[in-house]
Design a protein around this motif. Structure first.
Motif, PDB file in Angstrom:
ATOM      1  N   LYS A   1       3.886 -20.509  98.191  1.00 27.38           N
ATOM      2  CA  LYS A   1       3.558 -19.852  99.453  1.00 27.38           C
ATOM      3  C   LYS A   1       2.290 -19.012  99.324  1.00 27.38           C
ATOM      4  N   MET A   2       2.155 -18.300  98.193  1.00 24.79           N
ATOM      5  CA  MET A   2       0.978 -17.462  98.000  1.00 24.79           C
ATOM      6  C   MET A   2      -0.281 -18.307  97.846  1.00 24.79           C
ATOM      7  N   ILE A   3      -0.203 -19.387  97.099  1.00 27.92           N
ATOM      8  CA  ILE A   3      -1.359 -20.265  96.930  1.00 27.92           C
ATOM      9  C   ILE A   3      -1.765 -20.863  98.271  1.00 27.92           C
ATOM     10  N   GLY A   4      -0.793 -21.292  99.062  1.00 26.12           N
ATOM     11  CA  GLY A   4      -1.094 -21.840 100.383  1.00 26.12           C
ATOM     12  C   GLY A   4      -1.765 -20.818 101.286  1.00 26.12           C
ATOM     13  N   ALA A   5      -1.275 -19.588 101.274  1.00 29.02           N
ATOM     14  CA  ALA A   5      -1.861 -18.543 102.107  1.00 29.02           C
ATOM     15  C   ALA A   5      -3.267 -18.197 101.649  1.00 29.02           C
ATOM     16  N   LEU A   6      -3.493 -18.110 100.331  1.00 25.21           N
ATOM     17  CA  LEU A   6      -4.828 -17.802  99.814  1.00 25.21           C
ATOM     18  C   LEU A   6      -5.821 -18.920 100.095  1.00 25.21           C
ATOM     19  N   LYS A   7      -5.362 -20.168 100.083  1.00 27.57           N
ATOM     20  CA  LYS A   7      -6.239 -21.289 100.423  1.00 27.57           C
ATOM     21  C   LYS A   7      -6.629 -21.244 101.902  1.00 27.57           C
ATOM     22  N   ARG A   8      -5.679 -20.898 102.768  1.00 32.97           N
ATOM     23  CA  ARG A   8      -5.983 -20.834 104.206  1.00 32.97           C
ATOM     24  C   ARG A   8      -7.023 -19.754 104.499  1.00 32.97           C
ATOM     25  N   VAL A   9      -6.941 -18.651 103.792  1.00 33.54           N
ATOM     26  CA  VAL A   9      -7.894 -17.554 103.996  1.00 33.54           C
ATOM     27  C   VAL A   9      -9.258 -17.889 103.396  1.00 33.54           C
ATOM     28  N   GLY A  10      -9.266 -18.710 102.337  1.00 38.34           N
ATOM     29  CA  GLY A  10     -10.528 -19.079 101.701  1.00 38.34           C
ATOM     30  C   GLY A  10     -10.767 -18.426 100.364  1.00 38.34           C
ATOM     31  N   CYS A  11      -9.743 -17.812  99.786  1.00 40.51           N
ATOM     32  CA  CYS A  11      -9.900 -17.145  98.488  1.00 40.51           C
ATOM     33  C   CYS A  11      -9.827 -18.121  97.330  1.00 40.51           C
ATOM     34  N   LEU A  12      -9.177 -19.242  97.545  1.00 39.74           N
ATOM     35  CA  LEU A  12      -9.067 -20.270  96.489  1.00 39.74           C
ATOM     36  C   LEU A  12      -9.829 -21.503  96.887  1.00 39.74           C
TER      37      LEU A  12
ATOM     38  N   PRO B   1     -17.089 -18.135  82.411  1.00 39.21           N
ATOM     39  CA  PRO B   1     -16.285 -17.201  83.201  1.00 39.21           C
ATOM     40  C   PRO B   1     -14.841 -17.677  83.311  1.00 39.21           C
ATOM     41  N   ASN B   2     -13.923 -16.738  83.346  1.00 42.04           N
ATOM     42  CA  ASN B   2     -12.496 -17.000  83.487  1.00 42.04           C
ATOM     43  C   ASN B   2     -12.031 -16.257  84.730  1.00 42.04           C
ATOM     44  N   TYR B   3     -12.020 -16.932  85.871  1.00 39.40           N
ATOM     45  CA  TYR B   3     -11.735 -16.269  87.141  1.00 39.40           C
ATOM     46  C   TYR B   3     -10.238 -16.075  87.358  1.00 39.40           C
ATOM     47  N   GLN B   4      -9.906 -14.895  87.905  1.00 38.95           N
ATOM     48  CA  GLN B   4      -8.547 -14.559  88.302  1.00 38.95           C
ATOM     49  C   GLN B   4      -8.583 -14.131  89.761  1.00 38.95           C
ATOM     50  N   VAL B   5      -7.488 -14.345  90.460  1.00 38.97           N
ATOM     51  CA  VAL B   5      -7.394 -13.969  91.869  1.00 38.97           C
ATOM     52  C   VAL B   5      -7.042 -12.486  91.958  1.00 38.97           C
ATOM     53  N   PHE B   6      -7.679 -11.780  92.905  1.00 35.03           N
ATOM     54  CA  PHE B   6      -7.340 -10.380  93.134  1.00 35.03           C
ATOM     55  C   PHE B   6      -7.021 -10.154  94.602  1.00 35.03           C
ATOM     56  N   LEU B   7      -6.185  -9.152  94.845  1.00 35.28           N
ATOM     57  CA  LEU B   7      -5.885  -8.673  96.192  1.00 35.28           C
ATOM     58  C   LEU B   7      -6.199  -7.187  96.227  1.00 35.28           C
ATOM     59  N   TYR B   8      -6.916  -6.757  97.256  1.00 32.69           N
ATOM     60  CA  TYR B   8      -7.289  -5.348  97.414  1.00 32.69           C
ATOM     61  C   TYR B   8      -6.780  -4.881  98.767  1.00 32.69           C
ATOM     62  N   GLU B   9      -6.138  -3.728  98.766  1.00 33.81           N
ATOM     63  CA  GLU B   9      -5.586  -3.169 100.008  1.00 33.81           C
ATOM     64  C   GLU B   9      -5.867  -1.675 100.038  1.00 33.81           C
TER      65      GLU B   9
ATOM     66  N   GLU C   1      -5.676  -0.697 106.717  1.00 34.17           N
ATOM     67  CA  GLU C   1      -7.035  -0.563 107.218  1.00 34.17           C
ATOM     68  C   GLU C   1      -7.935  -1.685 106.718  1.00 34.17           C
ATOM     69  N   VAL C   2      -7.899  -1.957 105.416  1.00 31.65           N
ATOM     70  CA  VAL C   2      -8.802  -2.941 104.830  1.00 31.65           C
ATOM     71  C   VAL C   2      -8.028  -3.767 103.818  1.00 31.65           C
ATOM     72  N   GLU C   3      -8.191  -5.063 103.877  1.00 31.22           N
ATOM     73  CA  GLU C   3      -7.620  -5.950 102.870  1.00 31.22           C
ATOM     74  C   GLU C   3      -8.629  -7.024 102.542  1.00 31.22           C
ATOM     75  N   PHE C   4      -8.788  -7.295 101.249  1.00 27.73           N
ATOM     76  CA  PHE C   4      -9.683  -8.331 100.764  1.00 27.73           C
ATOM     77  C   PHE C   4      -8.954  -9.151  99.712  1.00 27.73           C
ATOM     78  N   CYS C   5      -9.390 -10.373  99.524  1.00 25.21           N
ATOM     79  CA  CYS C   5      -8.944 -11.186  98.407  1.00 25.21           C
ATOM     80  C   CYS C   5     -10.156 -11.937  97.883  1.00 25.21           C
TER      81      CYS C   5
ATOM     82  N   ARG D   1     -12.350 -11.172 103.676  1.00 26.64           N
ATOM     83  CA  ARG D   1     -11.551 -10.137 104.340  1.00 26.64           C
ATOM     84  C   ARG D   1     -10.316 -10.805 104.935  1.00 26.64           C
ATOM     85  N   ILE D   2      -9.190 -10.140 104.805  1.00 25.07           N
ATOM     86  CA  ILE D   2      -7.926 -10.668 105.316  1.00 25.07           C
ATOM     87  C   ILE D   2      -7.531  -9.842 106.532  1.00 25.07           C
ATOM     88  N   THR D   3      -7.215 -10.491 107.615  1.00 24.99           N
ATOM     89  CA  THR D   3      -6.661  -9.780 108.763  1.00 24.99           C
ATOM     90  C   THR D   3      -5.163  -9.679 108.540  1.00 24.99           C
TER      91      THR D   3
END
Length: 90
Positions: free
Chosen positions: A79-90, A47-55, A30-34, A22-24
């Protein structure tokens, strides 16, 4: 959320998720996930994993599947890769 993301891959037999977080975010959303999603086909055993963003804002749902073209850009991709790593999605 998982059903909405899986709907992006209509011709796939098996959908796998990992690192869903979950992303704050700012007010109004209301709700965001990655996370990572894999659409496994019968001809592809690994498996061939891809990153997703849900809002979701109110009744509007938005799903973005981020492929290599979105993540390989010089400035935006870093910038996006860095942000996704900080959140824990990557």
């Amino acid at each position: 959320m998982r059903a909405r993301v899986a709907a992006e891959f209509p011709d796939t037999l098996l959908i796998r998720f990992r690192n869903v977080r979950r992303i704050t975010s700012e007010a109004g959303h209301e709700v965001e996930f990655c996370g990572q999603v894999s659409a496994m086909d019968p001809g592809r055993p690994e498996p061939n994993y891809q990153v997703f963003l849900y809002e979701r804002t109110g009744t509007t749902e938005n799903v973005r599947i981020l492929g290599a073209d979105a993540l390989n850009g010089f400035r935006i991709g870093r910038k996006m890769i860095g942000a996704l790593k900080r959140v824990g999605c990557l």
